[in-house]
Design a protein around this motif. Structure first.
Motif, mmCIF file in Angstrom:
data_model
loop_
_atom_site.group_PDB
_atom_site.id
_atom_site.type_symbol
_atom_site.label_atom_id
_atom_site.label_comp_id
_atom_site.label_asym_id
_atom_site.label_seq_id
_atom_site.Cartn_x
_atom_site.Cartn_y
_atom_site.Cartn_z
ATOM 1 N N ARG A 132 -46.238 -31.379 -22.477
ATOM 2 C CA ARG A 132 -45.448 -30.323 -21.829
ATOM 3 C C ARG A 132 -44.348 -29.859 -22.775
ATOM 4 N NH1 ARG A 132 -45.684 -30.065 -16.137
ATOM 5 N NH2 ARG A 132 -47.751 -30.820 -15.492
ATOM 6 N N PRO A 133 -44.068 -28.560 -22.818
ATOM 7 C CA PRO A 133 -43.002 -28.051 -23.695
ATOM 8 C C PRO A 133 -41.656 -28.684 -23.359
ATOM 9 C CG PRO A 133 -44.373 -26.255 -22.906
ATOM 10 C CD PRO A 133 -44.774 -27.466 -22.123
ATOM 11 N N LEU A 134 -40.829 -28.817 -24.393
ATOM 12 C CA LEU A 134 -39.516 -29.451 -24.255
ATOM 13 C C LEU A 134 -38.400 -28.433 -24.509
ATOM 14 C CD1 LEU A 134 -37.579 -31.904 -24.068
ATOM 15 C CD2 LEU A 134 -37.996 -32.270 -26.521
ATOM 16 N N VAL A 135 -37.458 -28.361 -23.571
ATOM 17 C CA VAL A 135 -36.277 -27.511 -23.711
ATOM 18 C C VAL A 135 -35.069 -28.405 -23.984
ATOM 19 C CG1 VAL A 135 -34.807 -25.772 -22.636
ATOM 20 C CG2 VAL A 135 -37.250 -25.858 -22.081
ATOM 21 N N VAL A 136 -34.328 -28.143 -25.035
ATOM 22 C CA VAL A 136 -33.103 -28.883 -25.336
ATOM 23 C C VAL A 136 -31.914 -27.990 -24.990
ATOM 24 C CG1 VAL A 136 -31.668 -29.867 -27.162
ATOM 25 C CG2 VAL A 136 -34.112 -30.364 -27.088
ATOM 26 N N ILE A 137 -31.067 -28.495 -24.097
ATOM 27 C CA ILE A 137 -29.884 -27.763 -23.653
ATOM 28 C C ILE A 137 -28.654 -28.372 -24.331
ATOM 29 C CG2 ILE A 137 -28.551 -26.961 -21.677
ATOM 30 C CD1 ILE A 137 -31.455 -26.013 -21.724
ATOM 31 N N ASP A 138 -27.890 -27.517 -24.974
ATOM 32 C CA ASP A 138 -26.725 -27.962 -25.743
ATOM 33 C C ASP A 138 -25.440 -27.498 -25.060
ATOM 34 O OD1 ASP A 138 -25.079 -28.795 -27.969
ATOM 35 O OD2 ASP A 138 -25.026 -26.682 -28.570
ATOM 36 N N ALA A 139 -24.643 -28.446 -24.566
ATOM 37 C CA ALA A 139 -23.327 -28.123 -23.998
ATOM 38 C C ALA A 139 -22.334 -27.977 -25.141
ATOM 39 C CB ALA A 139 -22.880 -29.222 -23.040
ATOM 40 N N GLY A 140 -21.818 -26.777 -25.341
ATOM 41 C CA GLY A 140 -20.935 -26.517 -26.470
ATOM 42 C C GLY A 140 -19.649 -27.321 -26.439
ATOM 43 N N HIS A 141 -19.135 -27.605 -27.656
ATOM 44 C CA HIS A 141 -17.859 -28.304 -27.855
ATOM 45 C C HIS A 141 -17.938 -29.737 -27.307
ATOM 46 C CE1 HIS A 141 -16.264 -24.473 -29.225
ATOM 47 N NE2 HIS A 141 -16.906 -23.937 -28.207
ATOM 48 N N GLY A 142 -16.794 -30.370 -27.044
ATOM 49 C CA GLY A 142 -16.790 -31.748 -26.567
ATOM 50 C C GLY A 142 -15.913 -32.646 -27.408
ATOM 51 N N GLY A 143 -15.474 -33.764 -26.821
ATOM 52 C CA GLY A 143 -14.629 -34.712 -27.531
ATOM 53 C C GLY A 143 -13.308 -34.083 -27.911
ATOM 54 N N LEU A 157 -41.458 -28.281 -17.149
ATOM 55 C CA LEU A 157 -41.045 -28.508 -18.527
ATOM 56 C C LEU A 157 -40.265 -29.804 -18.640
ATOM 57 C CD1 LEU A 157 -39.722 -24.903 -19.350
ATOM 58 C CD2 LEU A 157 -42.018 -25.801 -19.758
ATOM 59 N N ARG A 158 -40.301 -30.372 -19.828
ATOM 60 C CA ARG A 158 -39.431 -31.516 -20.129
ATOM 61 C C ARG A 158 -38.088 -30.974 -20.614
ATOM 62 N NH1 ARG A 158 -41.762 -34.793 -24.513
ATOM 63 N NH2 ARG A 158 -42.455 -32.768 -25.291
ATOM 64 N N VAL A 159 -37.043 -31.780 -20.473
ATOM 65 C CA VAL A 159 -35.705 -31.311 -20.831
ATOM 66 C C VAL A 159 -34.866 -32.463 -21.374
ATOM 67 C CG1 VAL A 159 -34.861 -31.671 -18.475
ATOM 68 C CG2 VAL A 159 -33.652 -30.086 -19.985
ATOM 69 N N ALA A 160 -33.975 -32.142 -22.313
ATOM 70 C CA ALA A 160 -33.026 -33.117 -22.857
ATOM 71 C C ALA A 160 -31.705 -32.398 -23.125
ATOM 72 C CB ALA A 160 -33.551 -33.735 -24.149
ATOM 73 N N LEU A 161 -30.607 -33.132 -22.983
ATOM 74 C CA LEU A 161 -29.270 -32.607 -23.283
ATOM 75 C C LEU A 161 -28.796 -33.186 -24.611
ATOM 76 C CD1 LEU A 161 -27.431 -32.965 -19.834
ATOM 77 C CD2 LEU A 161 -28.721 -31.011 -20.704
ATOM 78 N N THR A 162 -28.189 -32.347 -25.442
ATOM 79 C CA THR A 162 -27.625 -32.889 -26.683
ATOM 80 C C THR A 162 -26.463 -33.826 -26.381
ATOM 81 O OG1 THR A 162 -26.163 -30.967 -26.935
ATOM 82 C CG2 THR A 162 -28.291 -30.896 -28.072
ATOM 83 N N ARG A 163 -25.725 -33.549 -25.306
ATOM 84 C CA ARG A 163 -24.681 -34.470 -24.855
ATOM 85 C C ARG A 163 -24.601 -34.416 -23.340
ATOM 86 N NH1 ARG A 163 -19.439 -32.534 -23.485
ATOM 87 N NH2 ARG A 163 -19.158 -30.295 -23.779
ATOM 88 N N ASP A 164 -24.438 -35.591 -22.728
ATOM 89 C CA ASP A 164 -24.264 -35.669 -21.286
ATOM 90 C C ASP A 164 -22.957 -36.380 -20.961
ATOM 91 O OD1 ASP A 164 -24.803 -35.289 -18.630
ATOM 92 O OD2 ASP A 164 -26.179 -36.980 -18.440
ATOM 93 N N ALA A 165 -22.010 -36.264 -21.885
ATOM 94 C CA ALA A 165 -20.685 -36.867 -21.721
ATOM 95 C C ALA A 165 -19.718 -36.092 -22.604
ATOM 96 C CB ALA A 165 -20.710 -38.346 -22.115
ATOM 97 N N ASP A 166 -18.437 -36.435 -22.502
ATOM 98 C CA ASP A 166 -17.409 -35.752 -23.284
ATOM 99 C C ASP A 166 -17.381 -36.356 -24.678
ATOM 100 O OD1 ASP A 166 -15.316 -34.241 -24.164
ATOM 101 O OD2 ASP A 166 -13.770 -35.356 -23.073
#
Length: 294
Positions: free
Chosen positions: A69-80, A114-123
């Motif tokens: 299944r196609p993979l979507v990567v979601i990137d939450a901008g900024h952080g830390g 679709l499959r999904v992953a987050l580049t970050r799931d925390a601050d």
């Protein structure tokens, strides 16, 4: 003479007593110092520092177990330590983008296609190249970076979808790209880099740019009547986070946190859910088209 002899004997006796006492003091002070050092060492915390060249661990992939299944990567901008833009009442872009990224993930998981992953799931802080590198290593089929803009004019508002170009759509697009590209510190202007320019004009990248534009158009189409868009919702700019990717990608500015109405919308869980559904629908259609292509 007898008095002098008595004085000499008394002085010798005093000296004889003083030397051992001095030795005891020196020894005592030395023992005390050793104990203090030992006590201080007992409070030392030893931390294992990561290798300077070590790569980030990969985030979890959620959704269907079928790896085809196609993979979507979601990137939450900024952080830390990088809060991003600031809005009224102390609103920080890094907090807003994380909530929005989770909303997109949740919408994709509900659809279940679709499959999904987050580049970050925390601050946490990620440099721009690390975000793109995570997408490449995961084998992503689509990369979406989520941001929330700010402007000196508090009337500026609405969502905007950006795709990569060596030249911004206008001066505002170029200014936004420069601001976002400074997340890692001073960097060369991408538009002035011959290396970047050569990548952008490379024919092997043309298809990816076209698919990025098609996805961005779908975001605007699927979001009509669901989320508020800027008067000019489709733009291009030289974003570092997109420039090194060899897969379809876009940067979505969900709104302006400097705008009271936009900030209120992004703080509303129901609006964030609609935003997530919009991105999820656009991603599903875009990747379905790719699968159906001959």
């Amino acid at each position: 003479m007898e008095g002098r002899a008595i004085f000499v004997r008394q002085a010798a006796l005093a000296l004889g007593l003083a030397l051992p006492l001095s030795l005891l003091v020196v020894v005592g002070v030395g023992v005390w110092k050793v104990r203090q050092v030992a006590r201080a060492q007992s409070y030392v915390i030893h931390l294992a520092l990561p290798d300077a060249g070590a790569r980030l661990g990969l985030p979890p992939i959620e959704g269907p177990a079928d790896s085809s299944r196609p993979l979507v990567v979601i990137d939450a901008g900024h952080g830390g330590h990088d809060p991003g833009a600031s809005g009224a009442n102390g609103t920080r872009e890094k907090d807003v983008t994380l909530l929005l990224a989770r909303a997109v993930r949740d919408a994709l998981l509900r659809e279940g296609r679709l499959r999904v992953a987050l580049t970050r799931d925390a601050d946490r802080f990620l440099v721009l190249d690390e975000r793109a590198d995570l997408a490449r290593r995961l084998g992503a089929d689509l990369f979406v970076s989520v941001h929330a803009d700010a402007a000196g004019n508090d009337q500026a508002g609405g969502a905007t979808v950006y795709t990569l170009s060596d030249r911004g759509s206008d001066a505002l697009a170029d200014a936004l790209a420069r601001r976002e590209n400074r997340a890692d510190g001073p960097v060369a202007d991408a538009s002035a880099s011959s290396a970047v320019s050569s990548i952008l004009v490379d024919l092997s990248q043309r298809e990816m740019r076209e698919r990025s534009v098609a996805f961005a158009d779908l975001v605007v189409r699927e979001g009509q009547g669901r989320i508020a868009f800027h008067a000019d919702p489709r733009r291009q700019a030289a974003f570092v986070v997109l420039k090194s990717l060899d897969l379809p990608s876009a940067l979505v500015e969900a709104g302006y946190i400097s705008n009271a109405d936009d900030a209120a919308r992004m703080a509303d869980p129901a609006w964030r859910a609609r935003f997530g559904e919009t991105i999820a629908r656009a991603a599903t259609i875009a990747l379905a088209r790719r699968e159906a292509a001959p």
